[in-house]
Design a protein around this motif. Structure first.
Motif, PDB file in Angstrom:
ATOM      1  N   PHE A  26       0.836  -1.211   0.000  1.00 47.49           N
ATOM      2  CA  PHE A  26       0.000   0.000   0.000  1.00 47.49           C
ATOM      3  C   PHE A  26       0.871   1.262   0.000  1.00 47.49           C
ATOM      4  O   PHE A  26       0.597   2.207  -0.748  1.00 47.49           O
ATOM      5  CB  PHE A  26      -0.944   0.010   1.209  1.00 47.49           C
ATOM      6  CG  PHE A  26      -2.257  -0.680   0.964  1.00 47.49           C
ATOM      7  CD1 PHE A  26      -3.168  -0.178   0.042  1.00 47.49           C
ATOM      8  CD2 PHE A  26      -2.597  -1.846   1.641  1.00 47.49           C
ATOM      9  CE1 PHE A  26      -4.381  -0.803  -0.198  1.00 47.49           C
ATOM     10  CE2 PHE A  26      -3.816  -2.487   1.409  1.00 47.49           C
ATOM     11  CZ  PHE A  26      -4.706  -1.970   0.489  1.00 47.49           C
ATOM     12  N   ILE A  30       0.475   3.760  -3.209  1.00 48.12           N
ATOM     13  CA  ILE A  30      -0.017   5.126  -2.938  1.00 48.12           C
ATOM     14  C   ILE A  30       1.020   6.131  -3.446  1.00 48.12           C
ATOM     15  O   ILE A  30       0.680   7.139  -4.076  1.00 48.12           O
ATOM     16  CB  ILE A  30      -0.311   5.336  -1.427  1.00 48.12           C
ATOM     17  CG1 ILE A  30      -1.598   4.576  -1.021  1.00 48.12           C
ATOM     18  CG2 ILE A  30      -0.467   6.828  -1.104  1.00 48.12           C
ATOM     19  CD1 ILE A  30      -1.898   4.582   0.471  1.00 48.12           C
ATOM     20  N   LEU A  63      -3.147   0.464  -7.240  1.00 43.15           N
ATOM     21  CA  LEU A  63      -3.733   0.739  -5.922  1.00 43.15           C
ATOM     22  C   LEU A  63      -5.141   0.154  -5.854  1.00 43.15           C
ATOM     23  O   LEU A  63      -5.524  -0.469  -4.845  1.00 43.15           O
ATOM     24  CB  LEU A  63      -3.763   2.248  -5.671  1.00 43.15           C
ATOM     25  CG  LEU A  63      -4.465   2.729  -4.394  1.00 43.15           C
ATOM     26  CD1 LEU A  63      -3.851   2.107  -3.146  1.00 43.15           C
ATOM     27  CD2 LEU A  63      -4.427   4.253  -4.301  1.00 43.15           C
ATOM     28  N   ASP A  64      -5.910   0.318  -6.920  1.00 40.05           N
ATOM     29  CA  ASP A  64      -7.268  -0.256  -6.955  1.00 40.05           C
ATOM     30  C   ASP A  64      -7.237  -1.779  -6.842  1.00 40.05           C
ATOM     31  O   ASP A  64      -8.026  -2.372  -6.114  1.00 40.05           O
ATOM     32  CB  ASP A  64      -7.993   0.137  -8.254  1.00 40.05           C
ATOM     33  CG  ASP A  64      -8.391   1.608  -8.267  1.00 40.05           C
ATOM     34  OD1 ASP A  64      -8.390   2.217  -7.188  1.00 40.05           O
ATOM     35  OD2 ASP A  64      -8.683   2.131  -9.361  1.00 40.05           O
ATOM     36  N   SER A  67      -6.260  -2.771  -3.297  1.00 40.37           N
ATOM     37  CA  SER A  67      -7.377  -2.436  -2.391  1.00 40.37           C
ATOM     38  C   SER A  67      -8.500  -3.453  -2.525  1.00 40.37           C
ATOM     39  O   SER A  67      -9.066  -3.899  -1.517  1.00 40.37           O
ATOM     40  CB  SER A  67      -7.919  -1.035  -2.705  1.00 40.37           C
ATOM     41  OG  SER A  67      -6.941  -0.062  -2.464  1.00 40.37           O
ATOM     42  N   VAL A  89      -4.417   1.192   7.247  1.00 40.35           N
ATOM     43  CA  VAL A  89      -4.475   1.534   5.826  1.00 40.35           C
ATOM     44  C   VAL A  89      -5.627   2.490   5.496  1.00 40.35           C
ATOM     45  O   VAL A  89      -5.471   3.415   4.692  1.00 40.35           O
ATOM     46  CB  VAL A  89      -4.579   0.237   4.984  1.00 40.35           C
ATOM     47  CG1 VAL A  89      -5.006   0.529   3.563  1.00 40.35           C
ATOM     48  CG2 VAL A  89      -3.258  -0.514   4.998  1.00 40.35           C
ATOM     49  N   LYS A  92      -5.017   6.194   5.629  1.00 39.91           N
ATOM     50  CA  LYS A  92      -4.065   6.594   4.585  1.00 39.91           C
ATOM     51  C   LYS A  92      -4.763   6.732   3.237  1.00 39.91           C
ATOM     52  O   LYS A  92      -4.476   7.650   2.467  1.00 39.91           O
ATOM     53  CB  LYS A  92      -2.927   5.569   4.490  1.00 39.91           C
ATOM     54  CG  LYS A  92      -1.986   5.602   5.693  1.00 39.91           C
ATOM     55  CD  LYS A  92      -0.860   4.593   5.560  1.00 39.91           C
ATOM     56  CE  LYS A  92       0.067   4.666   6.786  1.00 39.91           C
ATOM     57  NZ  LYS A  92       1.125   3.658   6.750  1.00 39.91           N
ATOM     58  N   LEU A  93      -5.670   5.810   2.948  1.00 38.88           N
ATOM     59  CA  LEU A  93      -6.425   5.872   1.687  1.00 38.88           C
ATOM     60  C   LEU A  93      -7.352   7.084   1.675  1.00 38.88           C
ATOM     61  O   LEU A  93      -7.508   7.759   0.659  1.00 38.88           O
ATOM     62  CB  LEU A  93      -7.230   4.583   1.485  1.00 38.88           C
ATOM     63  CG  LEU A  93      -6.403   3.326   1.197  1.00 38.88           C
ATOM     64  CD1 LEU A  93      -7.300   2.097   1.215  1.00 38.88           C
ATOM     65  CD2 LEU A  93      -5.687   3.429  -0.141  1.00 38.88           C
ATOM     66  N   SER A  94      -7.962   7.367   2.841  1.00 40.38           N
ATOM     67  CA  SER A  94      -8.849   8.523   2.973  1.00 40.38           C
ATOM     68  C   SER A  94      -8.060   9.823   2.747  1.00 40.38           C
ATOM     69  O   SER A  94      -8.493  10.721   2.017  1.00 40.38           O
ATOM     70  CB  SER A  94      -9.491   8.520   4.360  1.00 40.38           C
ATOM     71  OG  SER A  94     -10.274   9.657   4.538  1.00 40.38           O
TER      72      SER A  94
END
Length: 672
Positions: A26, A30, A63-64, A67, A89, A92-94
């Motif tokens: 990740f 990212i 990334l998709d 995820s 995680v 971090k994605l937010s």
């Protein structure tokens, strides 16, 4: 040692992934995605659709993928380690999402394309992508000045805390109440399994007797089967006053704060109210259309609901001398009347619904309608031994999709049923990348003596999720963000709900509903009972749904600053839908988690909206044959393959030739 998640792969390499791979993977993807966005921002060429909008659409692909793998496993095959990683995680994605949507330099490029491009040079799908990208920024505050942006962030921060608080209070109220029974006579009417569960709960607390709670697996059977009316009243009132008591868990102020902040946020962004903000990105478009839709259904459903309520009241009077039917009587007498009228036993149906047969039945329906063929493959990596994988091809032998199925409950798998994807569909450099779709359910597992046998409800669930899967599998769009189920909230249930209709058809049941021991096809009398009981007390059920939808719209389309008292506000909204006498101690809003802690604010109507679509669409099939190839091809070409490339109403009218009419739903529900 190489991190498998950072290498190139087509199907998810489940058996080669180590739990320790996720966090560094990740971090890396990212970083890559940020670099891709930075490349778009620093591009010195004039912003164009290709170098800005399209480039953004194809950024962050790895990334998709990671995820999808991680969060799907966190739902279907989780453990403490994965859950800890999710906690690390998710923020971090937010933050990464906010970095994009609040980046002024990126928005400047998007806006320049949006303002200057000649739309006649774009395809419909490209126009949709452009509009969606631009609106995504604007709806997150990109056009606001710095002070307004700060105000928006403050509102969002408050709302996230208030929603959590609302949920925590509802949970605390649910956990605070227990109905402790010590007299065995008070258990009269309850099924053995329910009594056993209540006894187990009492034993866990080292108490004598039986304990019932406000958790639905305990509460619903109690109000449905318990003969003791006073105890039904006690638990029903306790359930209806969650968040509406003078204690630390009162939600009245929180509800008023939430609706005021939502209204303030909408007006800051230039909308009249929160409903107008939400519905701009829905098929229904605006609050006026939703209210018109709900009130139109109300006019049609109310006479049937009142007639059913009178019948139920007379039945309770005849059976037990009840003079006035109360809310705590509804489920009890409905169940009694249903058993008397239909004599339909789920256990008698199950031998006809062997899981393997039902799944093959769904496959056969898809073959007859859409020319799809399903072949089980054993070379694809799986995340659990229960999972099956199928190659999906068309009549020309071309690869359409890969389908994963995962049907049995186990530790580490959440409840419920859902469809998801491990890989989206898209077209790039002339290559049509095909999707990897998964359906996950929790059905009765096989035993040593019996295969997995489904209840009729589980059969409809399988067809429902398979409908979502078809939406994913038949996707045929250029951009991944518009592919498959990436459609408006009030449109996504059409492909799933329409598939449930085939389950009620004798032609379909003849394909798969065969006794697992004798091979005998399900008797017609059972089919008739299934169809008849589907509409039982449908008028009252419709009125109840409409009352929730109207309450939701009232909270989000009226001026909330003028609302002072929850109880009187609710009573005013329920004037047109009320059947049972009011209960002074109860309100709905203080525990209405769908709209105050879930994603359904100004969207509760969509349950009924999707029913109108699916009934109208299936009515088209029924008029011309439920396996009519021409209509099925139109459904595939205009609904299933198009994803979110055009407005859903435009797509629906291309399929149906007209806007959907609620008459088909009313006819199916027996209301006209």
């Amino acid at each position: 040692m190489e991190n498998i998640l950072l290498s190139a792969f087509d199907t998810a390499p489940f058996s080669q992934i180590k739990t320790t791979d996720y966090e560094p993977a990740f971090e890396e993807v990212i970083k890559q995605a940020k670099a891709e966005i930075q490349q778009i921002i620093t591009n010195t060429d004039t912003p164009t659709f290709e170098n800005t909008i399209e480039a953004m659409s194809f950024s962050g692909m790895q990334l998709d993928r990671i995820s999808n793998i991680f969060f799907n496993l966190n739902s279907a095959e989780t453990n403490e380690e994965l859950q800890k990683i999710a906690q690390i995680v998710a923020p971090k994605l937010s933050a990464f999402g906010n970095d994009i949507s609040l980046n002024p330099d990126l928005f400047k490029r998007v806006k320049q394309v949006f303002d200057t491009i000649d739309k006649s040079t774009l395809t419909t799908e490209q126009i949709t992508l452009l509009d969606k990208t631009y609106k995504g920024f604007v709806r997150n505050g990109a056009l606001l000045n710095d002070n307004q942006k700060a105000e928006l962030r403050e509102i969002d921060a408050q709302l996230s805390v208030l929603s959590l608080q609302f949920n925590e209070n509802v949970l605390a109220e649910t956990n605070a109440y227990q109905l402790h029974i010590t007299n065995e006579e008070d258990l009269a009417g309850l099924p053995d399994g329910v009594i056993e569960a209540a006894k187990n709960l009492a034993e866990q607390q080292e108490k004598q007797g039986w304990i019932f709670t406000l958790d639905y697996p305990s509460y619903l059977p109690f109000v449905t089967y318990a003969k003791n009316r006073e105890l039904r009243k006690e638990i029903a009132i306790a359930n209806g006053k969650k968040g509406f008591q003078k204690n630390d868990y009162n939600n009245e102020e929180i509800v008023l704060k939430i609706v005021k902040l939502r209204n303030q946020r909408a007006q800051l962004l230039g909308y009249k109210n929160h409903a107008a903000f939400v519905l701009e990105e829905r098929m229904a478009q605006n609050p006026e259309k939703v209210l018109s839709f709900l009130n139109d259904l109300l006019v049609k459903a109310k006479p049937a609901a009142q007639k059913e309520f009178e019948e139920l009241t007379a039945y309770a009077k005849k059976l037990d001398g009840i003079d006035r039917l109360e809310k705590w009587d509804g489920s009890y007498y409905s169940e009694k009347l249903k058993q008397e009228r239909f004599n339909l036993d789920d256990e008698a149906l199950k031998p006809y619904f062997k899981l393997d047969n039902v799944l093959n039945g769904a496959f056969t329906v898809a073959e007859k309608l859409f020319g799809l063929h399903f072949t089980e493959v054993f070379t694809v990596d799986k995340y659990h031994a229960d999972v099956q994988t199928f190659d999906v091809t068309n009549d020309n032998g071309e690869k359409i999709a890969l389908l994963y199925t995962d049907f049995f409950p186990r530790k580490g798998k959440r409840n419920g049923a859902w469809m998801t994807s491990f890989k989206s569909q898209w077209i790039k450099n002339g290559v049509n990348e095909r999707p990897h779709i998964s359906i996950v359910c929790n059905f009765t597992p096989p035993t040593q003596s019996k295969p997995s046998l489904l209840t009729f409800n589980e059969v409809t669930t399988l067809f429902h999720e398979f409908g979502h899967a078809l939406h994913g599998m038949l996707a045929n769009t250029t951009y991944p963000s518009l592919s498959g189920t990436s459609v408006y909230w009030d449109f996504v249930e059409l492909p799933s709900q329409i598939m449930e209709n085939w389950v009620y058809q004798p032609e379909t049941l003849a394909l798969f509903a065969k006794h697992y021991q004798t091979g005998e096809t399900i008797p017609q009398q059972y089919i008739d009972k299934i169809k008849e009981s589907a509409n039982f007390l449908e008028g009252m059920a419709t009125l109840r749904q409409l009352s929730f939808g109207l309450l939701d719209m009232a909270w989000h389309s009226e001026n909330p600053s003028e609302i002072k008292d929850l109880k009187s506000f609710e009573n005013k909204q329920f004037e047109t839908t009320k059947l049972y006498p009011d209960v002074a101690e109860n309100v709905i809003s203080t525990a209405f988690s769908h709209i105050f802690a879930g994603g359904y604010a100004a969207g509760y109507y969509s349950y009924k909206w999707a029913e109108v679509l699916d009934a109208d669409a299936f009515d088209y099939f029924e008029q011309n044959g439920i396996f009519n190839k021409e209509i099925a091809t139109k459904f595939k070409d205009y609904i299933l393959s198009q994803g979110g490339t055009d407005h859903p109403m435009t797509l629906y009218k291309k399929f149906r030739g007209q806007e959907p009419s609620p008459n088909a739903l009313l006819k199916r529900a027996g209301l006209i």
